[in-house]
Each structure stands twice: as C-alpha cells, then as structure tokens.
Motif scaffolding. Structure first.
Motif, PDB file in Angstrom:
ATOM      1  N   GLU A 143      -4.089  84.132  87.518  1.00 40.40           N
ATOM      2  CA  GLU A 143      -3.889  85.573  87.609  1.00 40.40           C
ATOM      3  C   GLU A 143      -3.975  86.089  89.048  1.00 40.40           C
ATOM      4  OE1 GLU A 143      -6.297  87.655  84.712  1.00 40.40           O
ATOM      5  OE2 GLU A 143      -4.832  87.161  83.154  1.00 40.40           O
ATOM      6  N   GLY A 144      -3.328  85.343  89.945  1.00 41.55           N
ATOM      7  CA  GLY A 144      -3.146  85.807  91.310  1.00 41.55           C
ATOM      8  C   GLY A 144      -4.268  85.526  92.279  1.00 41.55           C
ATOM      9  N   THR A 145      -5.279  84.763  91.864  1.00 41.65           N
ATOM     10  CA  THR A 145      -6.368  84.446  92.793  1.00 41.65           C
ATOM     11  C   THR A 145      -6.887  83.034  92.558  1.00 41.65           C
ATOM     12  OG1 THR A 145      -8.604  85.046  93.537  1.00 41.65           O
ATOM     13  CG2 THR A 145      -8.047  85.541  91.244  1.00 41.65           C
ATOM     14  N   ALA A 146      -7.242  82.358  93.635  1.00 40.87           N
ATOM     15  CA  ALA A 146      -7.862  81.037  93.544  1.00 40.87           C
ATOM     16  C   ALA A 146      -9.351  81.145  93.278  1.00 40.87           C
ATOM     17  CB  ALA A 146      -7.628  80.264  94.841  1.00 40.87           C
ATOM     18  N   ASN A 147      -9.868  82.383  93.225  1.00 35.16           N
ATOM     19  CA  ASN A 147     -11.289  82.607  92.982  1.00 35.16           C
ATOM     20  C   ASN A 147     -11.553  83.185  91.592  1.00 35.16           C
ATOM     21  OD1 ASN A 147     -12.304  81.701  95.527  1.00 35.16           O
ATOM     22  ND2 ASN A 147     -11.481  83.558  96.451  1.00 35.16           N
ATOM     23  N   ASN A 148     -10.657  82.908  90.660  1.00 32.36           N
ATOM     24  CA  ASN A 148     -10.823  83.313  89.279  1.00 32.36           C
ATOM     25  C   ASN A 148     -11.906  82.459  88.605  1.00 32.36           C
ATOM     26  OD1 ASN A 148      -9.988  83.169  86.215  1.00 32.36           O
ATOM     27  ND2 ASN A 148      -8.872  84.926  87.034  1.00 32.36           N
ATOM     28  N   HIS A 149     -12.488  82.972  87.528  1.00 31.36           N
ATOM     29  CA  HIS A 149     -13.500  82.199  86.802  1.00 31.36           C
ATOM     30  C   HIS A 149     -12.927  80.896  86.247  1.00 31.36           C
ATOM     31  CE1 HIS A 149     -12.269  82.975  82.535  1.00 31.36           C
ATOM     32  NE2 HIS A 149     -11.607  83.955  83.121  1.00 31.36           N
ATOM     33  N   ALA A 150     -11.621  80.824  86.037  1.00 37.00           N
ATOM     34  CA  ALA A 150     -10.983  79.606  85.538  1.00 37.00           C
ATOM     35  C   ALA A 150     -10.734  78.575  86.633  1.00 37.00           C
ATOM     36  CB  ALA A 150      -9.657  79.956  84.861  1.00 37.00           C
ATOM     37  N   CYS A 151     -11.104  78.892  87.867  1.00 37.80           N
ATOM     38  CA  CYS A 151     -10.820  78.025  89.017  1.00 37.80           C
ATOM     39  C   CYS A 151     -12.080  77.442  89.660  1.00 37.80           C
ATOM     40  CB  CYS A 151     -10.057  78.811  90.085  1.00 37.80           C
ATOM     41  SG  CYS A 151      -8.567  79.645  89.512  1.00 37.80           S
ATOM     42  N   ILE A 152     -13.239  77.741  89.115  1.00 38.58           N
ATOM     43  CA  ILE A 152     -14.485  77.399  89.797  1.00 38.58           C
ATOM     44  C   ILE A 152     -14.605  75.916  90.113  1.00 38.58           C
ATOM     45  CG2 ILE A 152     -15.572  77.681  87.522  1.00 38.58           C
ATOM     46  CD1 ILE A 152     -17.354  77.509  90.914  1.00 38.58           C
ATOM     47  N   MET A 153     -14.238  75.038  89.186  1.00 40.13           N
ATOM     48  CA  MET A 153     -14.430  73.614  89.456  1.00 40.13           C
ATOM     49  C   MET A 153     -13.341  73.043  90.350  1.00 40.13           C
ATOM     50  SD  MET A 153     -17.319  73.237  88.190  1.00 40.13           S
ATOM     51  CE  MET A 153     -17.574  71.483  88.435  1.00 40.13           C
ATOM     52  N   ALA A 154     -12.173  73.682  90.368  1.00 35.14           N
ATOM     53  CA  ALA A 154     -11.155  73.305  91.354  1.00 35.14           C
ATOM     54  C   ALA A 154     -11.657  73.603  92.764  1.00 35.14           C
ATOM     55  CB  ALA A 154      -9.849  74.046  91.083  1.00 35.14           C
ATOM     56  N   ARG A 155     -12.358  74.733  92.923  1.00 35.74           N
ATOM     57  CA  ARG A 155     -12.926  75.067  94.225  1.00 35.74           C
ATOM     58  C   ARG A 155     -14.085  74.123  94.563  1.00 35.74           C
ATOM     59  NH1 ARG A 155      -9.141  77.448  93.349  1.00 35.74           N
ATOM     60  NH2 ARG A 155      -8.486  75.560  94.441  1.00 35.74           N
ATOM     61  N   ALA A 156     -14.905  73.792  93.564  1.00 37.64           N
ATOM     62  CA  ALA A 156     -16.028  72.893  93.813  1.00 37.64           C
ATOM     63  C   ALA A 156     -15.542  71.531  94.297  1.00 37.64           C
ATOM     64  CB  ALA A 156     -16.866  72.742  92.547  1.00 37.64           C
TER      65      ALA A 156
END
Length: 287
Positions: A143-156
């Motif tokens: 939904e337009g952000t890499a900091n969405n709650h669905a992206c947390i482990m991708a960022r980790a």
C-alpha cells in the motif's frame, strides 16, 4: 521524584526510576498502516493498565523481576507517516541502548518494530530476530510504503537473520521469498515440540524477539487486528521462550498488535503477563 506516567505493573517508586531501572518499557501507540481492524494504537495503554492486576511474584522462576527496576518511558507520539514514526522509534531505541538498558517496546501495529530492530542490529553483532506471528510479514512494500506492518520482516532481513514461528497466513510473494528452513508453520508444529531443537540450532550469539500477539490462537487471545485460527497455545510459547533464553543472549523484545475490545480485558491481561514472563525468564538468576 518519580515521573507520573502510567507504570507497567504499577511498580513501586523505588523500582520505577529512570536512572536506576535496568528495564525500560517504551510504548508506541501507532496504527497508521493496519488494513483491517483498527485500534492497535490503544494497545500500549491497555497493556499497561491491565498489568496493574498482576502479582509481582513469578511462581515458575521463583523471582520478582520488578526489583531489577522497570521504568515506563514517555510514549512515541509521531504518527504523521510510517517513515517518520520509524525514524523516531529508531532514535528513541538508540538512546535507550546507549544507556545499556534492556528495552521492551509495546505496539501499536507491527510496523513499530522496524526502527527498533534497525537500532538493535547496529548495537549487537551477530543478531537474529525471532518472530512469533500468524503472518510472515515479508512483503517488499505494501500500500505504497516499505514501512507497512506487512513488511516488518522484509525490513528486518536487511539487517540480520530471521526465524518465523507460528505462521499460518501468507501471500504468494512472501511464500516465494521466504527461506523454508527458517519458517515454522503452525500446521507443522502443533503435534509435538521436536521442531524447537531446530529453532535452537538456528540461533546466533544475540537474539531479538518480536511477538505479534496473533501468534496465539484467537481462542486464547482474540483481540488482535487480524486473528487467524490454528494458533499457538500459552505453554507451547512458554516452552520455546525458555529454551531460547537458556540458549542465547536475548537482548530485547517487543509485543505488538493488541487491538483492545470494549468490555473484554482478557487479551490485555494476557499480553501484560507475557511481557512479565519474558522478563522473568530473562532475568532469572541461574541456580
């Protein structure tokens, strides 16, 4: 003079001071990217309020961990965008870690963990993140952000190794991007505990735990933004937590995604009890 913030556990004054406390509770009441049930921004307040009902003595460890000192910090209030929130959480986490305190972060939705994990990865070498969750949260962006709650482990994964436990809902993109030997799906682990040894074998020198409360089965803890059937039980979770804490250095943890429900405080209290149990295991003096 003790600050007037609501205190986790209503810790007595002599154990609640900012300078002497070994443990810091950081509330982050953010709910900016959740996509179904809203209300996770009320989670930290509900957990802290429910924690006042706990007894201080932990039967299992025969300890009173509050005597290590538990300071409840001012909440992170930045909510203009997920990016600004992540930056502010990162800054606040960095400040706590510079003082060599043990940090417990309260969400809020799971995106609050992004800034926390970044700061921990900078502080602690050879770090692994152990995720308890119903969802993989490995979307590159959502939904337009890499900091969405669905992206947390991708960022980790940009900072350290990760292990996923309790998973039972994924997108095909996440499934294809996951490392199969580091994912413990709920349907594979419910019949016995043999898989826990595999988790232990994947640990590194330091461990950070991120605990999305929807890891629990909704029959135990229903008040989350995205409840999924087939989740983990209390003693299954406790058994794994004890094993990992005995096997490596747990440097911090967060508890996220409580979505309080009017008239039902059960989930709030279970979340508070989980935090106190984790602290009791972590600070237990080995006999």
């Amino acid at each position: 003079m003790i600050e007037e913030n609501p205190r986790f556990g209503e810790v007595p004054d002599e154990y609640a001071g900012k300078e002497n406390a070994q443990i810091v509770i950081l509330p982050v009441p953010y709910d900016g990217t959740s996509t179904w049930l809203k209300g996770a921004d009320k989670g930290p307040e509900a957990i802290i309020d429910a924690s006042s009902a706990m007894w201080y003595y932990d039967i299992e460890t025969e300890t009173e961990v509050y005597k290590k000192g538990i300071y409840t910090a001012d909440a992170v209030t930045e909510n203009r965008s997920p990016e600004l929130m992540v930056d502010e959480v990162y800054r606040r986490t960095h400040d706590v870690l510079e003082k060599n305190k043990f940090l417990v972060t309260l969400g809020g939705e799971h995106s609050i963990s992004i800034g926390v994990i970044k700061a921990f990865a900078e502080k602690f070498e050879d770090l692994t993140v152990l995720q308890f969750d119903a969802h993989l949260d490995l979307m590159p962006e959502y939904e337009g952000t890499a900091n969405n709650h669905a992206c947390i482990m991708a960022r980790a994964k940009e900072h350290c190794k990760v292990i996923h436990v309790g998973i039972r809902s994924v997108d095909i993109v996440e499934y294809e991007n996951a490392e199969p030997d580091r994912v413990f799906y709920a349907h594979q682990i419910h019949e016995n505990d043999d898989w826990m040894d595999k988790v232990i074998s994947l640990l590194t020198k330091n461990l950070y735990i991120t605990f999305d409360l929807d890891a629990f089965d909704p029959s135990l803890l229903p008040a989350t933004g995205t409840p999924e059937p087939g989740g983990m039980g209390w003693y299954q979770v406790m058994k794994l937590l004890k094993k990992v804490i005995a096997s490596t250095n747990v440097v911090g943890f967060d508890v996220v995604e409580l979505c309080p429900r009017p008239g039902d405080r059960t989930s709030d209290y279970i979340a508070a009890k989980l935090i106190y149990k984790l602290l009791s295991y972590k600070f237990e003096e080995k006999k």
